[in-house]
Design a protein around this motif. Structure first.
Motif, PDB file in Angstrom:
ATOM      1  N   PHE A   9       0.976  -1.056  -0.059  1.00  0.00           N
ATOM      2  CA  PHE A   9       0.002   0.113  -0.072  1.00  0.00           C
ATOM      3  C   PHE A   9       1.021   1.341   0.047  1.00  0.00           C
ATOM      4  CE2 PHE A   9      -2.636  -3.212   2.269  1.00  0.00           C
ATOM      5  CZ  PHE A   9      -3.648  -3.251   1.134  1.00  0.00           C
ATOM      6  N   ARG A  10       0.249   2.392  -0.700  1.00  0.00           N
ATOM      7  CA  ARG A  10       1.013   3.597  -0.542  1.00  0.00           C
ATOM      8  C   ARG A  10       0.394   4.581   0.291  1.00  0.00           C
ATOM      9  NH1 ARG A  10       4.246   5.034  -4.445  1.00  0.00           N
ATOM     10  NH2 ARG A  10       3.618   7.266  -4.997  1.00  0.00           N
ATOM     11  N   LEU A  56       5.142   6.179  13.534  1.00  0.00           N
ATOM     12  CA  LEU A  56       4.274   5.601  12.507  1.00  0.00           C
ATOM     13  C   LEU A  56       4.695   5.140  11.101  1.00  0.00           C
ATOM     14  CD1 LEU A  56       1.140   4.850  12.383  1.00  0.00           C
ATOM     15  CD2 LEU A  56       0.616   6.972  11.302  1.00  0.00           C
ATOM     16  N   VAL A  57       5.812   5.929  10.623  1.00  0.00           N
ATOM     17  CA  VAL A  57       6.355   5.876   9.601  1.00  0.00           C
ATOM     18  C   VAL A  57       6.947   4.492   9.666  1.00  0.00           C
ATOM     19  CG1 VAL A  57       8.347   6.521   8.052  1.00  0.00           C
ATOM     20  CG2 VAL A  57       6.682   8.209   8.771  1.00  0.00           C
ATOM     21  N   VAL A 113       5.640   3.926   2.483  1.00  0.00           N
ATOM     22  CA  VAL A 113       5.315   5.317   3.076  1.00  0.00           C
ATOM     23  C   VAL A 113       5.881   6.649   2.134  1.00  0.00           C
ATOM     24  CG1 VAL A 113       5.326   6.638   5.197  1.00  0.00           C
ATOM     25  CG2 VAL A 113       5.170   3.952   5.316  1.00  0.00           C
ATOM     26  N   VAL A 114       4.995   7.643   2.096  1.00  0.00           N
ATOM     27  CA  VAL A 114       5.387   8.644   1.457  1.00  0.00           C
ATOM     28  C   VAL A 114       5.319   9.625   2.598  1.00  0.00           C
ATOM     29  CG1 VAL A 114       5.293  10.471  -0.267  1.00  0.00           C
ATOM     30  CG2 VAL A 114       4.571   7.999  -0.990  1.00  0.00           C
ATOM     31  N   GLU A 115       6.366  10.319   2.932  1.00  0.00           N
ATOM     32  CA  GLU A 115       6.292  11.345   4.042  1.00  0.00           C
ATOM     33  C   GLU A 115       6.028  12.881   3.345  1.00  0.00           C
ATOM     34  OE1 GLU A 115       9.511  10.940   6.811  1.00  0.00           O
ATOM     35  OE2 GLU A 115      10.041   8.865   6.113  1.00  0.00           O
ATOM     36  N   ALA A 116       5.297  13.431   4.012  1.00  0.00           N
ATOM     37  CA  ALA A 116       4.902  14.793   3.532  1.00  0.00           C
ATOM     38  C   ALA A 116       5.276  15.809   4.712  1.00  0.00           C
ATOM     39  CB  ALA A 116       3.415  15.196   3.150  1.00  0.00           C
ATOM     40  N   VAL A 117       6.128  16.791   4.306  1.00  0.00           N
ATOM     41  CA  VAL A 117       6.732  17.475   5.634  1.00  0.00           C
ATOM     42  C   VAL A 117       6.910  18.893   5.012  1.00  0.00           C
ATOM     43  CG1 VAL A 117       8.350  15.697   6.516  1.00  0.00           C
ATOM     44  CG2 VAL A 117       9.315  17.055   4.690  1.00  0.00           C
TER      45      VAL A 117
END
Length: 303
Positions: free
Chosen positions: A10-11, A25-26, A36-40
Motif C-alpha cells: 500500500f502507498r 508511525l512511519v 510510506v510517502v512522508e509529507a513534510v
C-alpha cells in the motif's frame, strides 16, 4: 491478516511525518510493508519518491501532492500542537483550513483512498471533571489549539458521506524524541542529568499519559480496520499526576529533585484531570495493548 493481504504493497501518505508521532508511525507502517510517502513542511531538498514537501495551507500544493502520490491510505498528523504557540491564527490556518484543503484535494482529483485517519485531540473536551471521558462528551475547548481541533472535527464530519474518514482523539502521550517543552520529557531530562531542581506549574494536574509506541500501534490497527465515519479516543484510561511521575522518576533513578512551582507556568485554563475511556478503541482494535506508564518512563530515562 492473510498472506495475500500481507504481500500487497500500500502507498500511504503521512502528513507531519517528521513530527514526534510521525516518526514512529512511519517506522511501524514501513515494517508492515507499506510504501510510506512522508509529507513534510519547510524543507529545501528536492522531492523524492518517499518524501515530498507539502504546505498544507496551500490548496494547490495539496492537489499536486495527492495527484502525484495517489495514496491508498492518508494519515493526517500535520498540526500546530504546542498550546503556547504565539500566533493564534496559525492554529486555524494549519489545523482547520489545512485539513479542509486536504479533503478538497481528494475531491478535486477524484481520489477516494481506502481510509483517511485524521488526528484531532482530547483537548477538545476541555476542563471536564471525569475519570472516563468517552466520545459522546460535549466539546468545550478552552484554548486556541483545542478550539481549532474542534472546528476541524466539525468540518471533517461533513465529509463522512464522501470519504472513508476516521477521526482519532489522542489523550496526552509521550516517549523518546518528544520536545522538552512538553512536560514528561522536561521531567525526564532533569532526572537524566541529575539536576538539583526543576521549575514546574501545578504538579497536581493529572493526565492519561499513553506511550507514543502504543498510539502508533492504535493508528496502524485503526487504519487496517473496516471502521469509518467514526470518532475514537486513543488513551489508556489511567491518569497520572505530575507528582506521581516525579516520584516514579525519583525511584527509577535514585535521584531526588527539588520542585519549584513557578506561578508563570500555572495556566488558568489548565485542565485539572483529563482521563479518557478507551472502551470504544478496545472494541474496535482489541489486539492493541497499552504500555504501562512506568515502562514508558523507564524507556525514556534509558535514552
Amino acid at each position: 491478516m492473510s498472506s495475500a493481504a500481507a504481500k500487497q504493497s500500500f502507498r500511504t501518505l503521512i502528513t507531519g511525518a517528521s513530527g514526534f508521532t510521525g516518526r514512529y508511525l512511519v517506522e511501524k507502517l514501513a515494517a508492515r510493508g507499506h510504501t510510506v510517502v512522508e509529507a513534510v513542511s519547510g524543507r529545501d531538498e528536492p522531492d523524492t519518491p518517499t518524501r515530498v514537501k507539502l504546505d498544507i495551507t496551500s490548496p494547490q500544493a495539496c492537489r499536486r501532492v495527492l495527484e502525484t502520490v495517489r495514496p491508498d491510505y492518508i494519515v493526517h498528523l500535520a498540526a500546530i500542537s504546542f498550546v503556547g504557540h504565539d500566533d493564534p491564527l496559525d492554529f486555524y490556518r494549519v489545523n482547520v483550513i489545512g485539513t479542509q484543503n486536504l479533503l478538497e484535494a481528494c475531491a478535486a482529483i477524484g481520489h477516494v483512498p481506502r481510509k483517511l485517519l485524521i488526528a484531532s485531540s482530547a483537548n477538545v473536551y476541555g476542563n471536564v471533571s471525569s475519570a472516563a471521558i468517552d466520545e459522546s462528551f460535549p466539546l468545550t475547548p478552552v484554548n486556541h489549539y483545542a478550539a481549532s481541533k474542534a472546528a476541524m472535527e466539525a468540518l471533517v464530519r461533513t465529509w463522512f458521506d464522501r470519504l472513508p474518514i476516521l477521526i482519532v482523539r489522542p489523550f496526552n502521550y509521550t516517549g523518546r524524541g518528544q520536545a522538552v517543552n512538553f512536560l514528561v520529557p522536561k521531567i525526564v531530562s532533569h532526572f537524566a542529568r541529575r539536576a538539583a531542581s526543576i521549575e514546574l506549574g501545578n504538579i497536581d494536574i493529572a493526565r492519561d499519559f499513553s506511550d507514543v509506541r502504543y498510539v502508533a500501534s492504535a493508528y496502524e490497527a485503526l487504519l487496517d480496520s473496516d471502521v469509518a465515519a467514526e470518532i475514537v479516543n486513543v488513551c489508556t484510561g489511567t491518569p497520572y499526576s505530575l507528582r506521581e511521575i516525579l516520584t516514579s522518576a525519583s525511584e527509577l533513578t535514585g535521584h531526588d529533585i527539588e520542585v519549584q512551582v513557578n506561578p508563570a507556568f500555572v495556566r488558568q485554563t489548565d485542565v485539572k484531570m483529563l482521563a479518557g475511556s478507551p472502551a470504544k478503541l478496545r472494541a474496535l482494535v482489541p489486539a492493541v495493548e497499552s504500555i504501562p506508564f512506568i515502562d514508558t518512563l523507564r524507556w525514556m530515562l534509558a535514552a
